[in-house]
Each structure stands twice: as structure tokens, then as C-alpha cells.
Design an enzyme around this catalytic site. Structure first.
Site, short mmCIF file in Angstrom:
data_model
loop_
_atom_site.label_atom_id
_atom_site.label_comp_id
_atom_site.label_asym_id
_atom_site.label_seq_id
_atom_site.Cartn_x
_atom_site.Cartn_y
_atom_site.Cartn_z
N GLY A 45 0.98 -0.98 -0.05
CA GLY A 45 -0.01 -0.04 -0.05
C GLY A 45 1.00 1.18 -0.01
CB SER A 47 0.78 4.11 -4.80
OG SER A 47 -0.39 3.22 -4.26
N GLY A 49 -1.09 7.75 1.00
CA GLY A 49 -1.53 7.69 2.45
C GLY A 49 -0.37 7.32 3.32
N GLY A 51 1.21 4.56 3.53
CA GLY A 51 2.35 4.04 3.02
C GLY A 51 3.26 4.85 2.27
CE1 TYR A 190 -10.50 -1.60 7.22
CE2 TYR A 190 -11.43 -0.87 9.40
CZ TYR A 190 -10.19 -1.02 8.55
OH TYR A 190 -9.07 -0.55 8.86
#
Length: 304
Positions: A45, A47, A49, A51, A190
Site C-alpha cells: 500500500g 503509493s 496515504g 504507505g 471491514y
């Protein structure tokens, strides 16, 4: 090397109370450099936020980064920025909701770079949608289980043999505070998927510690990212920016604690055990007087 990342702006009073909701970070580049310089770090992840912010921080500290995301173009941009600043990073585009891609990713990575010192499992998918709106949307549960549970399981399974052979490794999971509390309305997809991997990793941790492999589970509250943006009321609550979340991951890498939690969580866990009926009633009232987000309604109507 400095980079600008767009953040979603929270309310000013939410920021004032953020100390209560946020786990403590480190924000010490020297300590981070001592822990990661020259280390091989796999970050999913990467790319956007948390990450993306973490990738820049680790690159500044001299880590050798293997960055994973579905969005190939954006991932290449992150890698290009890191390399332009003198850092080392490699892009691996993969859809981790497909376990066969997760397995192939590790096989390729190990063939090219031989080992991974630290896995940071950050990729995830959030859905906040009432069960009535999901009755004809089994894909809501398939997608969240695939990316939040099955994909990370396959990553860890593929990495364990090489970590065991080297008698070292560190697996860091970005979980959520919700898995340590009673289930909340609208979060069935979730919360169940994040809880599944959280329990899986904590179980596995008991077996692999003696083999030199550490695990750290991070339980953040709200992080102001594009994933939380479709639910505007979240930005009225105390939370973290992506940079602050990156500092929490930094603490996990340096200190290697079993878990990192916000200050309110342990009292909240005790309260939920001692007073389950009032807590459940309160959650029912929250559901009654709240609604699905506009973004969730529109995406459901479009079949997304």
C-alpha cells in the site's frame, strides 16, 4: 529529501485532542537510521496515504525499499521521487487481493533481492455500509477478506521460510483499534476482515518468536487519508495525519513492541468487558441516529 503529501484536513479541536486518540510515535531519524540503514523493507500500500509517507521516511533513513501497490503509475512516481533524493526503492505492482499474485510477488522479490528483513503490511480496504445495503453485495465481504486477510496471510507464508533460514525478521501489521473492541454497526465487512488477520498473526507470533522473527501489531484510531475521506464525520474526531502514522511505524521498527495502541484502548477494552450491555445499547443508538455515507450509497447504487 523532503516530499509534500496532500492531507485531508481535520477539525481544529479534533487535532487538539489527538494526544488521547493516537498511539505514540517516535520521530527520531537517527534512531530510525540505525535500525533500517541497508535493510530490505517490503511495504505494501505504498503509493498513497500512510504507505507513501512511510516510504519517504524510510528512504531518508537509508532503507532499501520494495514498494508494493496496485496503482502502478503512482507507485512509479513515489519510487522516482525517492531515487531523485538519493534513496533506494523498487516498484512492484501487484493486486494483493489475489493470493496467487501475492505469492508470485515474494518469489520474484526473493529471486531479485534474496531476502526481506521487515514486512510492513499496510495495504487494506475499508467499507462502511449497513447490512441492508449489502444483502445483494456479497462482493463487499469477498473483497475485504481478500485484501485485508488472505493477501497478507499469503505474503507472510511466502516470507517465513527465508526469515526462518536467516533467523531474523520483523512483521509489522497496520491493524485498527476496532478489532480490539466490540463490533460496530456498518463495519461488518471491514472489522471482520481486519480482525481475521489480526488474530492470525498474533497466533503465528507465538510460534515464530523462537525462530528470531518478531511481530508488531499497530492499532491506530482514525488516520486522515483518502480511505477515511468518504466518511466526513471521521474528520471531526481526533486522529492522525499520515506523517504521524509513519512515526508510529518508525517506533514499531526501532522498539519492536508486541503491539502499539492509542491511550484510550486498554480502558475501553476493560469497560467493554465490564459493561457489555450498556456498550451494546450505545452502539445500537449510534446506528439508529446515523446513516450510511453518501459515498457508500452512491458506490452501492453503481454496483461498485
Amino acid at each position: 529529501m523532503t516530499h509534500n503529501i496532500t492531507h485531508h484536513k481535520p477539525h481544529i479541536w479534533a487535532r487538539a485532542l489527538s494526544w488521547l486518540a493516537n498511539p505514540k510515535g517516535l520521530n527520531n531519524l537517527d534512531k530510525l537510521r540505525n535500525a533500517v540503514e541497508g535493510k530490505h523493507i517490503l511495504l505494501t500500500g505504498a503509493s498513497f496515504g500512510i504507505g507513501e509517507a512511510t516510504a519517504y521516511r524510510l528512504a531518508n533513513a537509508g532503507a532499501i525499499l520494495f514498494l508494493v501497490a496496485r496503482s502502478s503509475d503512482k507507485l512509479q512516481q513515489v519510487v522516482a521521487k525517492i531515487r531523485a533524493g538519493g534513496g533506494q526503492a523498487y516498484a512492484y505492482s501487484a493486486d494483493l487481493s489475489k493470493p496467487e499474485q501475492a505469492k508470485a510477488l515474494i518469489e520474484t522479490m526473493l529471486a531479485e533481492h534474496h531476502y526481506v528483513d521487515i514486512l510492513i503490511n499496510n495495504a487494506g480496504k475499508s467499507i462502511r455500509r449497513s447490512i441492508m445495503m449489502s444483502e445483494n453485495r456479497f462482493q463487499d465481504f469477498e473483497r475485504t477478506m481478500a485484501i485485508n486477510y488472505l493477501g497478507p496471510v499469503q505474503l507472510v507464508l511466502a516470507l517465513l521460510p527465508s526469515m526462518r533460514a536467516r533467523k531474523q525478521g520483523h512483521i509489522i501489521n497496520i491493524s485498527t483499534w476496532g478489532v480490539r473492541m466490540p463490533p460496530g454497526a456498518r463495519w461488518a465487512a471491514y472489522q471482520a476482515s481486519k480482525g481475521a488477520f489480526d488474530i492470525w498473526l498474533r497466533s503465528v507470533a507465538l510460534e515464530i518468536k523462537a525462530q528470531g522473527i518478531d511481530t508488531t501489531s499497530i492499532y491506530p484510531a482514525i488516520v486522515y487519508t483518502r480511505m477515511s475521506a468518504p466518511t466526513p464525520w471521521m474528520h471531526l474526531l481526533p486522529g492522525m495525519t499520515t506523517d504521524e502514522a509513519a512515526h508510529v511505524i518508525e517506533r514499531a521498527i526501532v522498539d519492536k513492541p508486541i503491539d502499539i495502541i492509542p491511550p484510550f484502548l486498554r480502558p475501553g477494552e476493560v469497560t467493554s468487558v465490564l459493561f457489555p450491555a450498556p456498550i451494546r445499547k450505545g452502539m445500537q443508538l449510534v446506528f439508529k441516529y446515523s446513516k450510511d455515507s453518501e459515498a457508500s450509497i452512491k458506490s452501492a447504487q453503481k454496483g461498485l
